[in-house]
Design an enzyme around this catalytic site. Structure first.
Site, short mmCIF file in Angstrom:
data_model
loop_
_atom_site.label_atom_id
_atom_site.label_comp_id
_atom_site.label_asym_id
_atom_site.label_seq_id
_atom_site.Cartn_x
_atom_site.Cartn_y
_atom_site.Cartn_z
N TYR A 40 -34.53 21.35 2.47
CA TYR A 40 -33.63 22.51 2.63
C TYR A 40 -33.16 22.61 4.08
O TYR A 40 -31.96 22.74 4.35
CB TYR A 40 -34.37 23.78 2.21
CG TYR A 40 -33.75 25.06 2.71
CD1 TYR A 40 -34.18 25.65 3.90
CD2 TYR A 40 -32.74 25.68 2.00
CE1 TYR A 40 -33.62 26.82 4.37
CE2 TYR A 40 -32.16 26.86 2.47
CZ TYR A 40 -32.61 27.42 3.66
OH TYR A 40 -32.04 28.58 4.13
N1 LIG Z 1 -32.68 35.73 2.30
C1 LIG Z 1 -33.09 35.35 3.51
O1 LIG Z 1 -34.04 35.92 4.08
C2 LIG Z 1 -32.41 34.21 4.20
C3 LIG Z 1 -31.19 33.72 3.72
N2 LIG Z 1 -30.57 32.68 4.40
C4 LIG Z 1 -29.28 32.21 3.92
O2 LIG Z 1 -28.42 33.30 3.70
C5 LIG Z 1 -27.61 33.07 2.53
C6 LIG Z 1 -27.80 34.21 1.53
O3 LIG Z 1 -29.20 34.34 1.26
P1 LIG Z 1 -29.69 34.92 -0.18
O4 LIG Z 1 -28.78 36.00 -0.62
O5 LIG Z 1 -31.14 35.18 -0.09
O6 LIG Z 1 -29.42 33.65 -1.10
P2 LIG Z 1 -29.95 33.34 -2.60
O7 LIG Z 1 -31.16 32.47 -2.50
O8 LIG Z 1 -30.04 34.62 -3.31
O9 LIG Z 1 -28.76 32.41 -3.18
C7 LIG Z 1 -27.43 32.76 -2.90
C8 LIG Z 1 -26.60 32.41 -4.10
O10 LIG Z 1 -26.47 31.00 -4.23
C9 LIG Z 1 -26.27 30.74 -5.59
N3 LIG Z 1 -26.54 29.37 -6.03
C10 LIG Z 1 -27.74 28.78 -6.17
N4 LIG Z 1 -27.58 27.55 -6.71
C11 LIG Z 1 -26.25 27.39 -6.95
C12 LIG Z 1 -25.46 26.37 -7.53
N5 LIG Z 1 -26.01 25.25 -8.01
N6 LIG Z 1 -24.12 26.56 -7.62
C13 LIG Z 1 -23.55 27.69 -7.17
N7 LIG Z 1 -24.23 28.70 -6.60
C14 LIG Z 1 -25.57 28.55 -6.51
C15 LIG Z 1 -27.19 31.73 -6.31
O11 LIG Z 1 -26.69 31.95 -7.62
P3 LIG Z 1 -27.71 32.04 -8.88
O12 LIG Z 1 -28.83 32.91 -8.44
O13 LIG Z 1 -26.89 32.58 -9.96
O14 LIG Z 1 -28.15 30.62 -9.10
C16 LIG Z 1 -27.10 32.96 -5.43
O15 LIG Z 1 -26.18 33.88 -5.93
C17 LIG Z 1 -28.02 31.70 1.99
O16 LIG Z 1 -27.15 30.70 2.46
C18 LIG Z 1 -29.41 31.50 2.59
O17 LIG Z 1 -29.74 30.11 2.75
C19 LIG Z 1 -31.15 32.05 5.48
C20 LIG Z 1 -32.35 32.50 5.95
C21 LIG Z 1 -33.03 33.63 5.37
N1 LIG Z 2 -30.95 30.61 -0.17
C1 LIG Z 2 -31.96 31.18 0.46
N2 LIG Z 2 -32.36 30.69 1.65
C2 LIG Z 2 -33.43 31.26 2.27
C3 LIG Z 2 -34.09 32.36 1.72
C4 LIG Z 2 -33.61 32.88 0.47
O1 LIG Z 2 -34.14 33.87 -0.07
N3 LIG Z 2 -32.57 32.25 -0.11
N4 LIG Z 2 -35.16 32.94 2.35
C5 LIG Z 2 -35.67 32.40 3.45
C6 LIG Z 2 -36.98 32.95 3.94
O2 LIG Z 2 -37.13 34.29 3.56
C7 LIG Z 2 -37.21 32.88 5.41
O3 LIG Z 2 -36.19 33.41 6.08
C8 LIG Z 2 -38.51 33.58 5.77
O4 LIG Z 2 -39.54 32.70 5.46
C9 LIG Z 2 -35.03 31.26 4.14
N5 LIG Z 2 -33.86 30.78 3.45
#
Ligand SMILES: NC(=O)C1=CN([C@@H]2O[C@H](COP(=O)(O)OP(=O)(O)OC[C@H]3O[C@@H](n4cnc5c(N)ncnc54)[C@H](OP(=O)(O)O)[C@@H]3O)[C@@H](O)[C@H]2O)C=CC1
Ligand SMILES: Nc1nc2c(c(=O)[nH]1)N=C([C@H](O)[C@@H](O)CO)CN2
Length: 243
Positions: free
Chosen positions: A155
């Site tokens: 990732y």
């Molecule tokens: N949440 C956090 O603490 C952190 C988030 N981030 C980044 O911030 C952004 C938003 O985070 P967060 O809201 O938690 O993200 P999620 O993990 O909730 O995923 C975001 C979306 O991506 C979609 N997705 C997954 N697989 C596919 C696919 N094959 N095709 C199309 N769409 C897809 C999911 O749709 P579905 O669920 O319907 O599959 C979901 O709606 C991401 O880029 C993440 O990497 C980075 C660090 C920390």
């Molecule tokens: N697609 C996502 N990316 C990440 C997520 C997530 O929920 N969806 N969460 C993290 C972790 O929470 C991290 O920030 C703390 O360990 C990282 N990326």
């Protein structure tokens, strides 16, 4: 019933079906922007976005044909784009089994690198067609792109690739299109995060709390509003990267 959309200068958000992407779509709709909300799995929330006037388009970003169809549908529907926000993501612990890990690599590089590359390339003419002074591309990566957590090594590598790709697009599309990176930290845990890991992560975070989806929306809106910001990498992590 087919809803007519005026999608001039629309903002495309990928992964808008839940969590950060859904909040971004709602915030930008409420601010008066036409919104194109890409989603993977249809939810009550995507149906509500549609009722609120967003054009919602389904695609599995691991499938190149889906991404190309998505780009074609957006090109046909919107005469110009104000911005693209690449938010969609798959966050998985790397499997100890090599074959499974390689399948994860294919999936995560498809979502985090190939799909943004295709969409940016195919939709660049729509970004360049905006009547606004600038268009924007925002890639949402992760603080792990700079300093990986080896438990999520595949990732992290895919997010680092996306981050590097952002700088190339910033060079290729300047001066009309600004390209910037948001690096979230602990914004919103997954349901499968246990109490111990949550406590550990927050103990490593200077501000000591989850940021919440609004933290990313504020960062994105600031980038859109700033005429003099491109090739920037903005951490939104509560200080975790130095904790
Ligand atoms: N949440 C956090 O603490 C952190 C988030 N981030 C980044 O911030 C952004 C938003 O985070 P967060 O809201 O938690 O993200 P999620 O993990 O909730 O995923 C975001 C979306 O991506 C979609 N997705 C997954 N697989 C596919 C696919 N094959 N095709 C199309 N769409 C897809 C999911 O749709 P579905 O669920 O319907 O599959 C979901 O709606 C991401 O880029 C993440 O990497 C980075 C660090 C920390
Ligand atoms: N697609 C996502 N990316 C990440 C997520 C997530 O929920 N969806 N969460 C993290 C972790 O929470 C991290 O920030 C703390 O360990 C990282 N990326």
């Amino acid at each position: 019933m087919t809803i007519a959309h005026d999608l001039a200068d629309a903002i495309l958000i990928t992964g808008a079906g839940r969590r950060v992407g859904l909040h971004l779509a709602r915030r930008l709709l409420a601010a008066g922007h036409p919104v194109i909300a890409h989603f993977h799995t249809e939810t009550d929330e995507t149906r509500a976005l549609e009722r609120d006037g967003a054009l919602c388009l389904q695609a599995d970003l691991t499938k190149e044909s889906d991404v190309r169809t998505l780009a074609a549908r957006i090109s046909a529907a919107a005469p110009s784009l104000r911005a693209i926000i690449h938010n969609a993501s798959a966050f998985e612990i790397t499997s100890p089994d090599l074959e499974a890990a390689l399948a994860q690599m294919d999936r995560m590089f498809a979502i985090h690198v190939r799909a943004p590359f295709i969409l940016n390339s195919e939709l660049a003419p729509r970004l360049l067609a905006t009547t606004r002074p600038h268009a924007d591309i925002i890639h949402i990566t992760d603080i792990y792109a700079d300093n990986p957590n080896p438990v999520f090594d595949v990732y992290c590598a895919s997010k680092a690739a996306l981050q590097n790709l952002s700088l190339s697009f910033a060079k290729k599309l300047a001066p009309k299109v600004k390209v910037n990176v948001i690096q979230p930290g602990p914004i919103l845990f997954k349901e499968w995060h246990g109490e111990a890991i949550r406590a550990k992560v927050l103990a490593e975070t200077l501000l000591g709390t989850e940021g919440g989806v609004e933290a990313i929306a504020l960062a994105a809106e600031a980038i859109l509003a700033n005429h003099y910001q491109t090739a920037a990498i903005i951490a939104v992590d509560g200080g975790r990267r130095v904790g």
